[in-house]
Design an enzyme around this catalytic site. Structure first.
Site, short mmCIF file in Angstrom:
data_model
loop_
_atom_site.label_atom_id
_atom_site.label_comp_id
_atom_site.label_asym_id
_atom_site.label_seq_id
_atom_site.Cartn_x
_atom_site.Cartn_y
_atom_site.Cartn_z
N ARG A 182 106.23 -2.10 74.82
CA ARG A 182 105.20 -1.47 74.17
C ARG A 182 104.59 0.33 74.77
NH1 ARG A 182 105.12 -6.70 75.20
NH2 ARG A 182 106.40 -5.85 77.03
N THR A 183 104.91 0.64 76.24
CA THR A 183 104.44 1.52 76.21
C THR A 183 104.31 3.00 74.88
OG1 THR A 183 104.72 1.11 78.64
CG2 THR A 183 104.61 3.58 78.62
N ARG A 221 109.85 7.69 80.68
CA ARG A 221 109.99 6.31 81.41
C ARG A 221 111.67 7.02 82.00
NH1 ARG A 221 109.38 0.44 80.14
NH2 ARG A 221 106.73 1.30 80.76
N HIS A 238 102.83 3.05 87.50
CA HIS A 238 102.92 3.60 85.87
C HIS A 238 101.74 3.74 85.18
CE1 HIS A 238 104.09 2.09 82.41
NE2 HIS A 238 104.04 1.38 81.74
N LYS A 284 126.87 12.51 79.55
CA LYS A 284 127.24 13.18 79.78
C LYS A 284 127.51 14.26 81.69
CE LYS A 284 126.89 15.46 75.08
NZ LYS A 284 126.71 16.52 74.40
N1 CP Z 1 103.66 -2.92 79.75
C1 CP Z 1 104.80 -2.03 80.05
O1 CP Z 1 104.86 -1.27 80.18
O2 CP Z 1 105.35 -2.37 78.51
P1 CP Z 1 106.86 -1.90 78.18
O3 CP Z 1 107.96 -1.75 79.46
O4 CP Z 1 107.45 -3.02 76.75
O5 CP Z 1 106.75 -0.79 77.95
#
Ligand code: CP
Length: 318
Positions: free
Chosen positions: A66-67, A117, A145, A96
């Site tokens: 999703r993100t 991320r 998040h 590396k």
């Molecule tokens: N909700 C969420 O962060 O989903 P993903 O890990 O698929 O990005």
């Protein structure tokens, strides 16, 4: 020597708009972003391609559906372009031994913004300290998040019409779930809300977040009993037990399946309420629940697109 009378006026330094933690999101900014997201959803943006000519790097050291997709779709829909490292741990020079800081300095020379991320708590803050462009936290381990929390608020507002005076049950792995940590903090910006923290004792919400909520005089209570807690909720926010954050598979197995939302359990949830989940979902919501109109999680995931368009326009717009 330059004649000071004819020199151009000094340029005022515009601060870089990082979004690394929910602390950056006060109520006016939240409301501004949600309003802008609604304009994107309604197809009434202020400008057709506000990020035309801008380049976004999505740098993911952990998996995502999703993100990453919603940020990339958002950037394309805003007229911009995307550079993507979908498996940066293996497919970038991190393999590396390159430090996160060096990678961010370099990528910041190519792109106008970075969505990051990373498995380490605080990674986005570290990146923002060295980045010459905005850094947006797309999840830092079991830390935060913030854009998920924004899309969660957007969903609640859209589904229930308000963000205040709600009783919200946060259920599951509250210790490791970064989405609940960020959402709890953002809900505390609005008056009259009550948080019901539903988890096994070992998976309670972290003391750092509880401390911030206490300081904000957020009303909250804790319970281990999901079934007993849901009868007076406005929102049940169910989460996955985060296998990837446990020390051993034995420890994970101890908590796996501790709370499962079934059609039977949904009978106890009020008709006006909604069921949310950041997804991915495993066995903690029975797929038979998907047909229930109160099951809002796929609508919630879709809302990520509009909210991330608003976030990117805010961070990278001119
Ligand atoms: N909700 C969420 O962060 O989903 P993903 O890990 O698929 O990005």
């Amino acid at each position: 020597m330059r004649d000071t009378l004819t020199a151009p006026p000094a340029r005022t330094q515009v601060p870089i708009r990082h979004l690394t933690s929910p602390q950056a999101l006060d109520r006016p900014l939240i409301e501004q972003l949600l309003e802008h997201a609604a304009e994107f959803e309604q197809g009434t943006p202020r400008e057709a391609s506000p990020l035309s000519g801008r380049l976004l790097a999505t740098v993911f050291y952990e998996p995502s559906t999703r993100t990453r997709f919603s940020f990339e779709a958002a950037m394309h829909r805003l007229g911009g372009q995307v550079l993507s490292a979908e498996n940066a741990t293996r497919a970038s020079s991190a393999a590396k031994g390159e430090s996160l800081e060096d990678a961010i300095r370099v990528i910041g020379g190519y792109a106008d913004g970075i969505v990051l991320r990373h498995p380490d708590v605080g990674a986005a803050e570290r990146a923002a300290r060295v980045a010459p462009v905005p850094v947006i936290n797309a999840g830092d381990g079991p830390g935060d998040h913030p854009t998920q929390a924004l899309l969660d608020l957007y969903t609640i507002k859209k589904e229930l019409g308000r963000l205040d005076h709600l009783r919200v049950g946060l259920a599951g792995d509250l210790r490791n779930g970064r989405t609940v940590r960020s959402l709890a903090l953002l809900l505390s910006r609005f008056p009259g809300n009550e948080l019901v923290l539903i988890s096994p004792p070992a998976l309670r919400l972290g003391e750092d977040v509880v401390g911030s909520l206490t300081q904000a005089q957020q009303r909250m209570r804790e319970t281990t009993d999901l079934s007993g807690a849901i009868a007076d909720l406005d929102v049940l926010y169910q989460t996955r037990i985060q296998a990837e954050r446990f020390e051993s598979s034995e420890e994970y197995e101890r908590y796996r399946g501790v709370y499962v939302v079934t059609p039977e359990l949904m009978r106890r949830l009020p008709e006006r309420a909604i069921l949310m989940h950041p997804l991915p979902r495993l066995e903690e919501i029975d797929p038979l629940v998907d047909a229930d109109p109160r099951a809002a999680y796929f609508r919630q995931a879709r809302n990520g697109l509009w909210v991330r368009m608003a976030v990117l326009d805010w961070a990278l717009g001119r």
